[in-house]
Scaffold this motif. Structure first.
Motif, PDB file in Angstrom:
ATOM      1  N   GLY A  26     -27.849  11.066  -2.787  1.00 38.06           N
ATOM      2  CA  GLY A  26     -27.028  12.146  -3.299  1.00 38.06           C
ATOM      3  C   GLY A  26     -27.474  13.477  -2.725  1.00 38.06           C
ATOM      4  O   GLY A  26     -28.551  13.582  -2.131  1.00 38.06           O
ATOM      5  N   ILE A  27     -26.650  14.491  -2.923  1.00 35.90           N
ATOM      6  CA  ILE A  27     -26.979  15.841  -2.485  1.00 35.90           C
ATOM      7  C   ILE A  27     -27.693  16.558  -3.625  1.00 35.90           C
ATOM      8  O   ILE A  27     -27.115  16.802  -4.678  1.00 35.90           O
ATOM      9  N   HIS A  28     -28.962  16.857  -3.412  1.00 30.91           N
ATOM     10  CA  HIS A  28     -29.773  17.567  -4.397  1.00 30.91           C
ATOM     11  C   HIS A  28     -29.148  18.943  -4.652  1.00 30.91           C
ATOM     12  O   HIS A  28     -28.603  19.565  -3.744  1.00 30.91           O
ATOM     13  N   PRO A  29     -29.219  19.434  -5.889  1.00 28.40           N
ATOM     14  CA  PRO A  29     -28.592  20.743  -6.163  1.00 28.40           C
ATOM     15  C   PRO A  29     -29.107  21.878  -5.291  1.00 28.40           C
ATOM     16  O   PRO A  29     -28.336  22.788  -4.955  1.00 28.40           O
ATOM     17  N   GLY A  48     -27.402   9.836  -6.539  1.00 32.16           N
ATOM     18  CA  GLY A  48     -28.429  10.701  -7.094  1.00 32.16           C
ATOM     19  C   GLY A  48     -29.501  11.024  -6.057  1.00 32.16           C
ATOM     20  O   GLY A  48     -29.533  10.404  -4.990  1.00 32.16           O
ATOM     21  N   GLU A  49     -30.348  11.966  -6.286  1.00 31.57           N
ATOM     22  CA  GLU A  49     -30.360  12.723  -7.494  1.00 31.57           C
ATOM     23  C   GLU A  49     -29.418  13.904  -7.350  1.00 31.57           C
ATOM     24  O   GLU A  49     -29.455  14.625  -6.366  1.00 31.57           O
ATOM     25  N   ILE A  50     -28.579  14.101  -8.346  1.00 28.62           N
ATOM     26  CA  ILE A  50     -27.592  15.172  -8.329  1.00 28.62           C
ATOM     27  C   ILE A  50     -27.686  15.940  -9.646  1.00 28.62           C
ATOM     28  O   ILE A  50     -28.191  15.418 -10.633  1.00 28.62           O
ATOM     29  N   GLY A  51     -27.191  17.165  -9.633  1.00 23.71           N
ATOM     30  CA  GLY A  51     -27.249  17.933 -10.867  1.00 23.71           C
ATOM     31  C   GLY A  51     -27.328  19.419 -10.609  1.00 23.71           C
ATOM     32  O   GLY A  51     -26.668  19.954  -9.708  1.00 23.71           O
ATOM     33  N   VAL A  57     -27.898   9.395 -11.164  1.00 22.40           N
ATOM     34  CA  VAL A  57     -29.258   9.827 -11.491  1.00 22.40           C
ATOM     35  C   VAL A  57     -29.264  11.350 -11.442  1.00 22.40           C
ATOM     36  O   VAL A  57     -28.946  11.949 -10.405  1.00 22.40           O
ATOM     37  N   ILE A  58     -29.625  11.953 -12.572  1.00 27.51           N
ATOM     38  CA  ILE A  58     -29.488  13.394 -12.745  1.00 27.51           C
ATOM     39  C   ILE A  58     -30.798  14.127 -12.491  1.00 27.51           C
ATOM     40  O   ILE A  58     -31.858  13.740 -12.996  1.00 27.51           O
ATOM     41  N   ILE A 105     -21.858  27.042  -6.507  1.00 29.14           N
ATOM     42  CA  ILE A 105     -21.785  25.971  -5.514  1.00 29.14           C
ATOM     43  C   ILE A 105     -22.473  24.723  -6.040  1.00 29.14           C
ATOM     44  O   ILE A 105     -21.971  23.602  -5.879  1.00 29.14           O
ATOM     45  N   GLN A 106     -23.616  24.897  -6.685  1.00 18.91           N
ATOM     46  CA  GLN A 106     -24.277  23.749  -7.300  1.00 18.91           C
ATOM     47  C   GLN A 106     -23.341  23.022  -8.259  1.00 18.91           C
ATOM     48  O   GLN A 106     -23.250  21.788  -8.250  1.00 18.91           O
TER      49      GLN A 106
END
Length: 282
Positions: free
Chosen positions: A87-90, A118-121, A153-154, A133-134
């Motif tokens: 995933g794209i990390h914030p 994940g990890e995304i959030g 996955v957060i 944007i996040q």
């Protein structure tokens, strides 16, 4: 590596205990690791082997986007015990271009070892990416996960209210969701659990000052508790301040078992089974 020597840290003498002294049955799972980090380039195979020796049956490696997956998947070609999330990390939201989600969708379709988005959030601790944007990148990846039928996955740091609002307003109550690297108190844990989600506990549960986290660990239902290292970060005591690795998750398990007043072998097996169920491992 010499695990037995006594080293100085914060003016205190700390005995660095060999994790093999805490060896557990081969059923444990490190639910979050960054083993493709360059810090492991010199001894990655040894690190993975050491984890197996202490009882870690599977490790979840986190790829922070398609570029990292394509560049680093070769590291684990001969390691069937390692599965992936991507995933794209914030903090990397500015790297999420118009084609990034399409690339992710294509990779998920081809790579059977990818088990979750994940990890995304959200991460408001750092200023690497504007908050708006996040939020946009986060919401778009949640929709991608839903389209793919994958768990999420957060990652959430200093943004709990906004993160929870996005998830709850987006209709993700009871969606398969893991709150990675949980560091909050019992109140936050209760809200996460109320939504039907899982919680993963990292090494800081071993830190003497983290009583609020230990109180949270005590109330998590047996079937929703997972363990992680988030290596190479957040090493547990007695390796705090050094590079973390999957073998050290045994110290986190021991601390959680003590808090919950259960046998560490039982907790180890339960958390491993929870990870298998969440990620759909055989």
């Amino acid at each position: 590596m010499d695990f037995t020597k006594v080293q100085s840290m914060s003016h205190k003498k700390i005995k660095r205990i060999d994790p093999l002294e805490k060896r557990l049955p081969l059923v444990g799972i490190d639910s979050h690791a960054h083993l493709d980090d360059k810090i492991f380039d010199a001894d990655r195979a040894e690190v993975i082997d050491r984890a197996t020796q202490v009882g870690v049956a599977n490790i979840c490696n986190v790829f922070l986007g398609p570029d990292e997956y394509n560049a680093h998947k070769q590291y684990f070609a001969t390691c069937p015990n390692i599965f992936y999330i991507m995933g794209i990390h914030p903090c990397d939201g500015l790297r999420c271009g118009s084609n990034t989600l399409d690339e992710m969708r294509d990779i998920f379709a081809k790579e059977k070892r990818l088990r979750a988005v994940g990890e995304i959030g959200l991460d408001f601790h750092w200023n690497d990416c504007p908050r708006e944007i996040q939020m946009r990148v986060f919401a778009s990846q949640m929709e991608l996960a839903k389209d793919l039928g994958k768990p999420v996955v957060i990652h959430c740091r200093e943004a709990e209210d906004d993160c929870l609002t996005i998830l709850e307003a987006g209709g993700f109550k009871n969606y398969p969701l893991l709150w990675h690297c949980f560091g909050g108190n019992a109140g936050l844990a209760k809200r996460i659990l109320h939504n039907g989600w899982h919680i993963s506990i990292p090494g800081p549960v071993t830190f003497p000052a983290n009583e609020d986290l230990r109180k949270a660990v005590a109330i998590i239902p047996d079937d929703r508790l997972l363990l992680e290292t988030d290596c190479p970060y957040l090493s547990p005591v007695p390796w705090r301040g050094t590079r973390n690795e999957p073998a050290y998750v045994v110290f986190t398990a021991e601390a959680c078992a003590k808090v919950r007043n259960v046998d560490v072998n039982d907790l180890w097996q339960q958390c491993g089974q929870n990870a298998k169920n969440f990620f759909g491992l055989e």
